[in-house]
Design a protein around this motif. Structure first.
Motif, short mmCIF file in Angstrom:
data_model
loop_
_atom_site.label_atom_id
_atom_site.label_comp_id
_atom_site.label_asym_id
_atom_site.label_seq_id
_atom_site.Cartn_x
_atom_site.Cartn_y
_atom_site.Cartn_z
N MET A 1 0.84 -1.20 0.00
CA MET A 1 0.00 0.00 0.00
C MET A 1 0.88 1.25 0.00
O MET A 1 0.64 2.19 -0.76
N GLN B 1 0.91 4.31 -2.66
CA GLN B 1 0.58 5.69 -2.27
C GLN B 1 1.69 6.66 -2.65
O GLN B 1 1.44 7.82 -2.90
N GLU C 1 -7.95 -3.26 6.80
CA GLU C 1 -8.13 -1.99 6.07
C GLU C 1 -7.18 -1.87 4.89
O GLU C 1 -7.57 -1.42 3.80
N ASP C 2 -5.93 -2.28 5.10
CA ASP C 2 -4.98 -2.25 3.97
C ASP C 2 -5.46 -3.15 2.84
O ASP C 2 -5.39 -2.78 1.67
N ARG D 1 -8.46 -4.09 2.16
CA ARG D 1 -9.64 -3.49 1.50
C ARG D 1 -9.19 -2.42 0.49
O ARG D 1 -9.64 -2.41 -0.65
N LYS D 2 -8.27 -1.56 0.93
CA LYS D 2 -7.81 -0.49 0.03
C LYS D 2 -7.13 -1.08 -1.20
O LYS D 2 -7.37 -0.65 -2.32
N ASN E 1 -9.64 -2.84 -3.49
CA ASN E 1 -10.52 -1.86 -4.14
C ASN E 1 -9.79 -1.07 -5.22
O ASN E 1 -10.42 -0.49 -6.10
N ASN E 2 -8.47 -1.02 -5.13
CA ASN E 2 -7.69 -0.31 -6.16
C ASN E 2 -7.39 -1.19 -7.38
O ASN E 2 -6.89 -0.70 -8.37
#
Ligand code: AMP
Length: 473
Positions: free
Chosen positions: A159, A163, A190-191, A193-194, A197-198
């Motif tokens: 992640m 970013q 959470e990581d 999921r991000k 989703n990307n």
């Protein structure tokens, strides 16, 4: 009582040849050439000496080759890495960078996955690289410029690099979560999921683990499209080839019992699991002082040291490794003959993963668990999860020591129980530890806290919504 010695002597468990005929692990009717894999991949498989697909490979590979999302559950050490890695080698286009993303919970596991897929893919042109903490971002970024097709990483660093704009997920056609239950638990969720989703929506997704609880499966499905669920673990989550026993022990005797086992049984290569990093350090020091050739691994150690220890483990150069749960998942070292649970894990799933470090790919292995009087219910929870009874191993030539005056009993979760001689024996293991000792010892029962003298033997479920900083791993 007769002392049981399941296996004795150096190498007794590890030098068994892989049992390609074992129907608990291997496909009896299928060959690798029937799974739809191209010739360059089949050559890699032959080079590694795999003769028959394992059960998970026999079922997961055709589904993945057909483009299906898959949720795969298989026992530890039964070839999950190749099950998802081989279809990736077959389906990735060598001219497109970062087409497949594999996420794993530890750096050690990420490296191992990358190594195995690289080996299997040696006759093709698909390339593999790693992205994970413990190495400089700059170094990783410049390596990635070479355009590896498959990236294996740990979620935080994957992640982080995205970013910073060092890569994008637009080309990703395949995503894999190894140890999916760990990846979707609260620490990584959470990581993950991000990241997912990307990634493009029309990607193919493969999730695998030895343990996938109902809640996690529900969550996993929200990231997948009509997945095919493949379960090859059968009635029990652990392989028959691992002989499991528990040893009843007073908490103050655990160190001594461990030393006794290591010196009297002489296991070939042993991983000893502790719940806390400080216990790992304490035990390594204690055993080292007693002349045992001992190594340690936990998450506070420098990455270089961690890598060296895992390398030595994989090359069969270690005798005793004291480990936190950092090493409980995925790590594949064929020479591990014994796993000892010095501290029983609170999470029964972890038991399955820890003992899965032995008895891999059709070999035999031995798992011993120390159980103190406060831990009877933990053992029962484990037995319920794995769906088999873990027999007791008596060790009459070990002489238990007296209870030190300064000793304070702690629950498996670290709570000090108020106790007394009148405290009830609450389960069958208490009596097994020491018939003269009450389930919980020393001090009167606080009737305000425990009306009626019903002293709890286990922690309530997670408190403070996981906000208490954890000392584990
Ligand atoms: P894994 O569960 O993916 O960590 O694999 C456990 C061990 O089994 C690894 O050392 C693999 O290289 C090995 N292995 C995987 N598939 C096979 C197979 N079909 N035959 C023999 N060994 C295998």
């Amino acid at each position: 009582m007769k002392k049981e010695r399941p296996h004795r002597g150096k190498g007794s468990a590890s030098q068994q040849p892989p049992a390609h005929a074992d129907p608990e692990i291997f496909e009896s009717d299928l060959g690798f050439d029937q799974l739809g894999l191209p010739e360059h991949v089949l050559r890699g498989i032959r080079d590694l000496g795999f003769e028959k697909p394992t059960l998970i490979q026999g079922r997961l590979i055709p589904a993945a080759m057909a483009g299906r999302d898959v949720l795969g559950q298989a026992k530890t050490g039964t070839g999950k890495t190749a099950a998802f890695g081989l279809p990736l080698l077959a389906r990735c286009d060598p001219s497109v960078p970062f087409q497949a993303l594999i996420l794993a919970p530890t750096r050690e596991l990420a490296v191992q996955i990358a190594d195995e897929i690289t080996e299997l893919g040696r006759h093709g042109r698909v390339t593999v690289d790693t992205v994970m903490g413990g190495e400089r971002i700059k170094t990783q970024a410049s390596r990635l410029k070479k355009g590896a097709n498959i990236i294996v990483g740990t979620p935080g660093r994957v992640m982080d690099m995205a970013q910073r704009g060092l890569y994008h997920f637009d080309n990703v056609r395949f995503t894999v979560l190894d140890e999916v239950d760990r990846m979707l638990d609260i620490g990584f969720r959470e990581d993950i999921r991000k990241i997912l989703n990307n990634c493009p929506k029309d990607r193919q997704t493969m999730f695998v683990s030895a343990t996938i609880a109902g809640e996690i499966e529900k969550l996993a499905r929200t990231f997948m499209r009509d997945p095919e669920k493949i379960v090859t673990s059968g009635a029990s989550l652990t392989v028959n080839l691992v002989e499991q026993h528990y040893l009843a022990v007073n908490p103050w005797d655990k160190k001594k019992l461990l030393l006794h086992l290591l010196t009297h049984e002489e296991p070939a290569m042993t991983i000893v699991f502790c719940r806390l990093k400080k216990n790992v350090d304490m035990l390594a020091k204690y055993l080292g002082e007693k002349g045992i050739d001992v190594h340690a691994i936990h998450g506070d150690m420098r990455q270089g040291k961690r890598n060296r220890v895992i390398q030595q483990l994989r090359e069969g150069e270690l005798t005793v490794l004291i480990a936190s749960d950092l090493a409980s998942r995925g790590i594949d070292a064929e020479g591990v003959s014994h796993v000892i649970n010095y501290d029983l894990p609170e999470d029964p799933d972890l038991y399955v993963h820890r003992i899965g470090r032995t008895a891999r790919a059709g070999r035999r292995g031995i798992a011993w668990s120390f159980v103190t009087s406060a831990q009877g219910n933990l053992l029962t929870n484990i037995e319920e999860l794995i769906n088999r009874e873990i027999p007791k191993m008596d060790y009459p030539d070990f002489i238990p020591g007296p209870r030190p005056e300064s000793w304070r009993d702690e629950s498996p979760g670290g709570i000090v129980f108020p106790t007394g001689p009148e405290a009830p024996k609450v389960n069958r293991y208490d009596a097994a530890v020491n018939p003269d000792m009450p389930a919980v010892a020393a001090g009167p029962i606080d009737s305000a806290r425990f009306p009626g003298g019903n002293v709890p033997t286990r922690m309530p479920p997670k408190r403070m919504m996981g906000r208490i900083p954890s000392n584990r791993r």
